[in-house]
Design a protein around this motif. Structure first.
Motif, short mmCIF file in Angstrom:
data_model
loop_
_atom_site.label_atom_id
_atom_site.label_comp_id
_atom_site.label_asym_id
_atom_site.label_seq_id
_atom_site.Cartn_x
_atom_site.Cartn_y
_atom_site.Cartn_z
N GLY A 1 0.67 -1.53 0.35
CA GLY A 1 -0.27 0.04 -0.12
C GLY A 1 0.75 1.33 -0.34
O GLY A 1 1.06 2.36 -0.71
N GLU A 2 1.86 1.33 0.83
CA GLU A 2 2.88 2.17 0.96
C GLU A 2 3.84 2.72 -0.44
O GLU A 2 3.55 4.03 -1.32
N LYS B 1 0.94 3.71 -3.41
CA LYS B 1 0.54 5.99 -2.64
C LYS B 1 2.03 6.59 -3.00
O LYS B 1 1.57 7.76 -3.93
N PRO C 1 -9.45 3.67 -1.87
CA PRO C 1 -8.22 4.73 -2.30
C PRO C 1 -7.78 3.51 -2.69
O PRO C 1 -7.44 2.46 -2.13
N SER D 1 -4.49 2.77 -2.32
CA SER D 1 -3.95 1.89 -1.56
C SER D 1 -4.46 0.72 -0.30
O SER D 1 -3.74 -0.40 -0.51
N LYS E 1 -1.65 5.44 11.50
CA LYS E 1 -2.30 5.43 10.21
C LYS E 1 -2.72 3.54 10.05
O LYS E 1 -2.93 3.00 9.38
#
Length: 459
Positions: free
Chosen positions: A88-89, A92, A128, A130, A283
């Motif tokens: 996911g990071e 993004k 989103p 991510s 987060k």
């Protein structure tokens, strides 16, 4: 002990077998390797009335790593254990890069175009990319395991993190409705928090003038800027504030630790305490809170008995059995259906790292943001593509021998394998690229996940 998945002649899942039995079947020619990761064999002869026991797939969703475990409820044996690492990071970051390139291109070509917004409608249930990637990864592996193993039920942990309790463990009652600065002005809050002393020198600089100071500067020399949130603010004397200037805390810490001045040593000691007191990032907890019910809804569409559990039940089961902390062990301990004893001896954990399928259009830019190089349109060359797992049989030279690993293709007959180049004529395809990297490790390293214990694998 981890078992080997078995398929019959019609590719229907059978009861997984012991690795020794699978080795005998392969050696006698009664079975063939169907898939390397997870290791699966397919029988060459039909079996009359095969024994099939119902197995349970257990899932411990996470923001960065999701634990997977296939457990036999009758015996408590862990049939399969895996840890799925999400990307996911990375997604993004790549979206941010694409946004920057597009914005720069529009500014160059259409500088006088009126800004446009609110001109795109999002579908109901939009997530989103991510977050959607995390859900897609879990669903992909649930379907894969069902394809190779007779899964009859699923258990998923539906943990909800209390974000305010993470920041303040003693919070209760009406305090949930009151923010950090309830009844305070910012300066008064910081003065009371640091006992009317400089957070860095504790008054040893002799300066009585106290100021509000940003731990991460708003205009640092390097890196992202800090915010005005109270978790980024401290109270500091004028001397310490000027000494720190616009240095990031880690830069100032390196300077203080290299100094022989006793005051600087005291500042370094207190700065470490300040950094430890800063708000922990929430987060990851927010990600899990966001996707938990969406994942539950998608799993329910598989039309299998679905059990939802809590994080408290998982921890209780794991502590009662005296098991170490690990993502796959948490998955095995999830749910009220967990047997009284779980056998994790000699379990080999499959570490799965999502890498993507390379579908995003890529270009490289110069330091001004202008495109200078584009990736080739064709993804394959001579029947291979980046990410394929191959066996290289090199007859002579410095790297003579047999090597197994992932390749990175070039549009010329020279592919990169591990740390050297190899010609395609020496390669044999073992498994096509599927968007994931694999590594095997012993389950005994549960206390230090991610360490390769020497088990064979592909990194």
């Amino acid at each position: 002990m981890s078992k080997v998945f078995v398929l019959d002649t019609k590719k229907r899942p059978l009861l997984p077998c012991h690795p020794a039995k699978a080795r005998i079947l392969l050696k006698q020619g009664r079975a063939a390797i169907y898939k390397r990761y997870p290791f699966t064999i397919i029988l060459k002869q039909e079996i009359a009335n095969p024994e099939v026991q119902p197995l349970r797939l257990k899932i411990d969703p996470g923001s960065k790593v999701t634990g997977l475990a296939v457990v036999n409820d009758a015996t408590g044996e862990v049939i399969f254990a895996g840890e799925l690492h999400h990307r996911g990071e990375q997604i993004k970051a790549k979206l941010a890069t694409r946004r920057t390139l597009r914005r720069a291109r529009r500014n160059r070509k259409k500088r006088h175009r009126a800004p446009r917004f609110l001109n795109r409608k999002k579908k109901d249930g939009w997530l989103p990319p991510s977050l959607q990637s995390r859900i897609a990864n879990v669903l992909t592996w649930v379907n894969r395991i069902r394809r190779y193993c007779p899964i009859q039920s699923i258990t998923v942990e539906l943990v909800k993190f209390d974000l305010q309790r993470i920041e303040n463990p003693g919070i209760q009652g009406i305090e949930y409705q009151q923010g950090t600065l309830y009844g305070y002005k910012i300066r008064e809050y910081l003065l009371e928090k640091y006992d009317h002393q400089c957070a860095y020198c504790r008054g040893k600089s002799g300066d009585s003038v106290l100021e509000v100071e940003h731990v991460v500067p708003k205009k640092p020399r390097h890196g992202p800027a800090g915010t005005n949130r109270v978790n980024n603010l401290v109270i500091a004397c004028e001397t310490c504030n000027k000494s720190k200037g616009n240095l990031r805390p880690e830069e100032w810490l390196n300077y203080l630790q290299a100094s022989t001045n006793s005051l600087d040593q005291e500042r370094a000691k207190n700065l470490l305490q300040v950094l430890q007191q800063l708000e922990q990032p929430l987060k990851d907890a927010t990600v899990v809170n966001t996707i938990r019910w969406i994942l539950f809804k998608r799993l329910k569409e598989l039309e299998l008995p679905l059990e939802a559990s809590s994080g408290g039940r998982t921890k209780y089961n794991r502590v009662q059995m005296g098991l170490p902390k690990a993502h796959w062990i948490d998955a095995a301990c999830t749910g009220a259906s967990t047997p009284e004893h779980i056998n994790i001896d000699k379990v080999v954990v499959l570490e799965i790292k999502a890498t993507g399928h390379g579908r995003r259009q890529r270009c490289r830019t110069d330091k001004y943001g202008f495109p200078i190089q584009h990736a080739p349109r064709a993804k394959t060359y001579l029947g291979y593509q980046t990410g394929d797992i191959v066996k290289a049989i090199i007859p002579k030279g410095k790297y003579a021998g047999i090597h197994i690993g992932r390749i990175a293709i070039r549009h010329k007959p020279s592919f990169k394998l591990i740390r050297f180049d190899v010609h395609p004529k020496y390669l044999r395809l073992l498994q096509k690229a599927d968007g994931y990297e694999y590594m095997l490790r012993e389950g005994s390293n549960a206390s230090s996940p991610g360490v390769n214990s020497g088990a064979p694998g592909v990194a």
